[in-house]
Motif scaffolding. Structure first.
Motif, PDB file in Angstrom:
ATOM      1  N   SER A 139       0.822  -1.204   0.000  1.00 23.85           N
ATOM      2  CA  SER A 139       0.000   0.000   0.000  1.00 23.85           C
ATOM      3  C   SER A 139       0.856   1.255   0.000  1.00 23.85           C
ATOM      4  O   SER A 139       1.914   1.314   0.636  1.00 23.85           O
ATOM      5  CB  SER A 139      -0.908   0.004   1.231  1.00 23.85           C
ATOM      6  OG  SER A 139      -1.475   1.284   1.443  1.00 23.85           O
ATOM      7  N   GLY A 140       0.366   2.279  -0.696  1.00 22.21           N
ATOM      8  CA  GLY A 140       0.980   3.595  -0.585  1.00 22.21           C
ATOM      9  C   GLY A 140       0.510   4.278   0.691  1.00 22.21           C
ATOM     10  O   GLY A 140      -0.328   3.746   1.425  1.00 22.21           O
ATOM     11  N   VAL A 141       1.047   5.451   0.955  1.00 24.16           N
ATOM     12  CA  VAL A 141       0.675   6.178   2.170  1.00 24.16           C
ATOM     13  C   VAL A 141       0.232   7.596   1.830  1.00 24.16           C
ATOM     14  O   VAL A 141       0.652   8.179   0.820  1.00 24.16           O
ATOM     15  CB  VAL A 141       1.843   6.227   3.179  1.00 24.16           C
ATOM     16  CG1 VAL A 141       2.159   4.833   3.687  1.00 24.16           C
ATOM     17  CG2 VAL A 141       3.080   6.855   2.559  1.00 24.16           C
ATOM     18  N   GLU A 142      -0.634   8.113   2.692  1.00 24.09           N
ATOM     19  CA  GLU A 142      -1.081   9.496   2.577  1.00 24.09           C
ATOM     20  C   GLU A 142      -0.008  10.431   3.161  1.00 24.09           C
ATOM     21  O   GLU A 142       0.982   9.985   3.755  1.00 24.09           O
ATOM     22  CB  GLU A 142      -2.386   9.681   3.367  1.00 24.09           C
ATOM     23  CG  GLU A 142      -3.532   8.809   2.904  1.00 24.09           C
ATOM     24  CD  GLU A 142      -4.254   9.378   1.703  1.00 24.09           C
ATOM     25  OE1 GLU A 142      -3.710  10.318   1.064  1.00 24.09           O
ATOM     26  OE2 GLU A 142      -5.356   8.897   1.404  1.00 24.09           O
ATOM     27  N   ARG A 143      -0.235  11.706   3.006  1.00 23.39           N
ATOM     28  CA  ARG A 143       0.704  12.697   3.546  1.00 23.39           C
ATOM     29  C   ARG A 143       0.857  12.559   5.056  1.00 23.39           C
ATOM     30  O   ARG A 143       1.946  12.783   5.606  1.00 23.39           O
ATOM     31  CB  ARG A 143       0.219  14.105   3.189  1.00 23.39           C
ATOM     32  CG  ARG A 143       1.148  15.219   3.649  1.00 23.39           C
ATOM     33  CD  ARG A 143       0.661  16.566   3.172  1.00 23.39           C
ATOM     34  NE  ARG A 143       1.550  17.647   3.592  1.00 23.39           N
ATOM     35  CZ  ARG A 143       1.384  18.922   3.271  1.00 23.39           C
ATOM     36  NH1 ARG A 143       0.356  19.282   2.501  1.00 23.39           N
ATOM     37  NH2 ARG A 143       2.229  19.842   3.700  1.00 23.39           N
ATOM     38  N   ASP A 144      -0.237  12.173   5.737  1.00 26.02           N
ATOM     39  CA  ASP A 144      -0.177  12.051   7.191  1.00 26.02           C
ATOM     40  C   ASP A 144       0.388  10.708   7.657  1.00 26.02           C
ATOM     41  O   ASP A 144       0.444  10.424   8.854  1.00 26.02           O
ATOM     42  CB  ASP A 144      -1.564  12.264   7.807  1.00 26.02           C
ATOM     43  CG  ASP A 144      -2.584  11.213   7.353  1.00 26.02           C
ATOM     44  OD1 ASP A 144      -2.209  10.268   6.619  1.00 26.02           O
ATOM     45  OD2 ASP A 144      -3.760  11.345   7.733  1.00 26.02           O
ATOM     46  N   GLY A 145       0.796   9.867   6.707  1.00 25.60           N
ATOM     47  CA  GLY A 145       1.385   8.588   7.055  1.00 25.60           C
ATOM     48  C   GLY A 145       0.410   7.434   7.093  1.00 25.60           C
ATOM     49  O   GLY A 145       0.825   6.279   7.242  1.00 25.60           O
ATOM     50  N   SER A 146      -0.885   7.702   6.959  1.00 30.66           N
ATOM     51  CA  SER A 146      -1.879   6.631   6.947  1.00 30.66           C
ATOM     52  C   SER A 146      -1.829   5.893   5.609  1.00 30.66           C
ATOM     53  O   SER A 146      -1.423   6.454   4.585  1.00 30.66           O
ATOM     54  CB  SER A 146      -3.281   7.182   7.189  1.00 30.66           C
ATOM     55  OG  SER A 146      -3.653   8.080   6.148  1.00 30.66           O
ATOM     56  N   HIS A 147      -2.238   4.628   5.618  1.00 32.14           N
ATOM     57  CA  HIS A 147      -2.162   3.799   4.415  1.00 32.14           C
ATOM     58  C   HIS A 147      -3.362   4.032   3.492  1.00 32.14           C
ATOM     59  O   HIS A 147      -4.504   4.124   3.949  1.00 32.14           O
ATOM     60  CB  HIS A 147      -2.087   2.323   4.792  1.00 32.14           C
ATOM     61  CG  HIS A 147      -0.748   1.918   5.335  1.00 32.14           C
ATOM     62  ND1 HIS A 147       0.324   1.602   4.521  1.00 32.14           N
ATOM     63  CD2 HIS A 147      -0.297   1.813   6.617  1.00 32.14           C
ATOM     64  CE1 HIS A 147       1.373   1.314   5.265  1.00 32.14           C
ATOM     65  NE2 HIS A 147       1.033   1.426   6.541  1.00 32.14           N
ATOM     66  N   VAL A 148      -3.077   4.120   2.197  1.00 31.23           N
ATOM     67  CA  VAL A 148      -4.137   4.265   1.190  1.00 31.23           C
ATOM     68  C   VAL A 148      -4.880   2.947   1.012  1.00 31.23           C
ATOM     69  O   VAL A 148      -6.090   2.917   0.813  1.00 31.23           O
ATOM     70  CB  VAL A 148      -3.538   4.720  -0.159  1.00 31.23           C
ATOM     71  CG1 VAL A 148      -4.621   4.786  -1.241  1.00 31.23           C
ATOM     72  CG2 VAL A 148      -2.853   6.061  -0.002  1.00 31.23           C
ATOM     73  N   GLY A 149      -4.148   1.829   1.093  1.00 29.36           N
ATOM     74  CA  GLY A 149      -4.754   0.511   0.930  1.00 29.36           C
ATOM     75  C   GLY A 149      -4.339  -0.144  -0.378  1.00 29.36           C
ATOM     76  O   GLY A 149      -3.888   0.513  -1.325  1.00 29.36           O
ATOM     77  N   VAL A 150      -4.485  -1.449  -0.415  1.00 24.21           N
ATOM     78  CA  VAL A 150      -4.148  -2.255  -1.589  1.00 24.21           C
ATOM     79  C   VAL A 150      -5.366  -2.298  -2.525  1.00 24.21           C
ATOM     80  O   VAL A 150      -6.487  -2.468  -2.061  1.00 24.21           O
ATOM     81  CB  VAL A 150      -3.761  -3.684  -1.154  1.00 24.21           C
ATOM     82  CG1 VAL A 150      -3.561  -4.593  -2.357  1.00 24.21           C
ATOM     83  CG2 VAL A 150      -2.501  -3.646  -0.294  1.00 24.21           C
ATOM     84  N   PRO A 151      -5.174  -2.131  -3.839  1.00 27.59           N
ATOM     85  CA  PRO A 151      -6.308  -2.222  -4.770  1.00 27.59           C
ATOM     86  C   PRO A 151      -6.949  -3.602  -4.733  1.00 27.59           C
ATOM     87  O   PRO A 151      -6.266  -4.605  -4.564  1.00 27.59           O
ATOM     88  CB  PRO A 151      -5.688  -1.925  -6.141  1.00 27.59           C
ATOM     89  CG  PRO A 151      -4.222  -2.179  -5.972  1.00 27.59           C
ATOM     90  CD  PRO A 151      -3.911  -1.869  -4.544  1.00 27.59           C
TER      91      PRO A 151
END
Length: 301
Positions: A78-90
């Motif tokens: 998963s990628g991460v948002e600016r705040d460090g939270s995970h975007v998630g796996v497609p």
């Protein structure tokens, strides 16, 4: 019960519909009818790695997705948002359709730069996914996950990295505001990741877009169809794939083998309904694949 194709060819579509005694049987009849009725077949493409591994079907709880296939392992992070939270796996059918569009366009036009805008909107609509409301939100969410994740393919023979820690695209697949004109729903273009594009170009699997449309938003059936499209024309003799092996490749979301088996058989029946030449037999110990004509004419000869 005869195959959906034989019912339609021998008795006509109206009688075939009348004989369908369940929703599943009706779906098989309609899918087979779409294939038999198509006069202008259009090719789609996917990377061969997705014939041996697959994305999740449902939202995974983990931020790293690992899927083992036949001598291949897929790892998606998963990628991460600016705040460090995970975007998630497609995951799911929307992610698969987005990737199928990008890969098909790349192979057809021989370029990493893929036009979105009206082209992607029209393709999604042709696949039965009208962009609006809940579908808009779901597609947008999967596009974001695809844009931000990283992926690696490993060879099962020597643990060699076949595709290093790249991604699907460079940059992002972005949608403009839904309230704007539908022709500008998507940004103008997106660039496929170089390593992903090169792997796809060297190992493309031709698919029938009519078959994909007939399958619709059924992610397991999409995966099974891609698997058959890749394997059946390559094998030289009968190959039995055991239920545990099938569960390992396709069974994410199924904790019990018997539950997976029932779901897989339904998806296999739909996949073979849109692939009339597929020679497949279901048995007690697994599924036997036999050499078959490819699902699209381009591979023949």
């Amino acid at each position: 019960m005869p195959t959906p194709h034989m019912l339609i060819l021998n008795h006509g579509i109206d009688e075939a519909r009348r004989r369908a005694d369940s929703k599943h049987q009706r779906n098989l009849i309609e899918a087979a009818f779409q294939i038999l009725s198509e006069e202008n077949e259009k090719l789609g493409f996917t990377y061969s790695g997705f014939a041996l591994t697959c994305l999740p079907h449902k939202p995974p709880s983990e931020t790293v997705w690992k899927k083992d296939g036949h001598n291949l392992t897929l790892l998606i992070q998963s990628g991460v948002e600016r705040d460090g939270s995970h975007v998630g796996v497609p995951y799911g059918s929307y992610a698969r359709f987005i990737l199928l569009f990008l890969q098909s366009e790349a192979i057809r036009k021989k370029t990493r730069e893929i036009e979105l805008g009206k082209s992607m909107r029209d393709w999604m609509s042709n696949m039965g996914l009208s962009i609006g409301g809940k579908t808009y939100k779901n597609v947008n969410a999967q596009a974001k996950k695809i844009s931000s994740c990283s992926l690696t393919f490993y060879s099962g023979f020597n643990n060699k990295e076949l595709m290093k820690k790249g991604g699907f695209v460079d940059g992002a697949i972005a949608m403009v505001d839904e309230s704007q004109d539908q022709s500008t729903l998507w940004q103008d273009t997106v660039i496929l990741n170089k390593e992903f594009y090169e792997s796809l170009s060297h190992h493309p699997v031709p698919l029938s877009e009519t078959a994909l449309r007939a399958i619709g938003a059924r992610s397991l059936a999409i995966d099974v169809y891609i698997w058959l499209a890749y394997r059946l024309h390559c094998i030289k003799g009968d190959v039995e794939v055991s239920w545990p092996s099938l569960h390992a490749q396709f069974g994410s979301g199924y904790s019990r083998l018997r539950d997976f088996r029932a779901g897989f058989i339904e998806s296999l029946e739909l996949a073979t309904a849109v692939y009339p030449d597929a020679k497949v037999a279901v048995g007690e110990t697994g599924v036997t694949l036999s050499p078959s004509k490819p699902p699209v004419a381009r591979l023949e000869g």
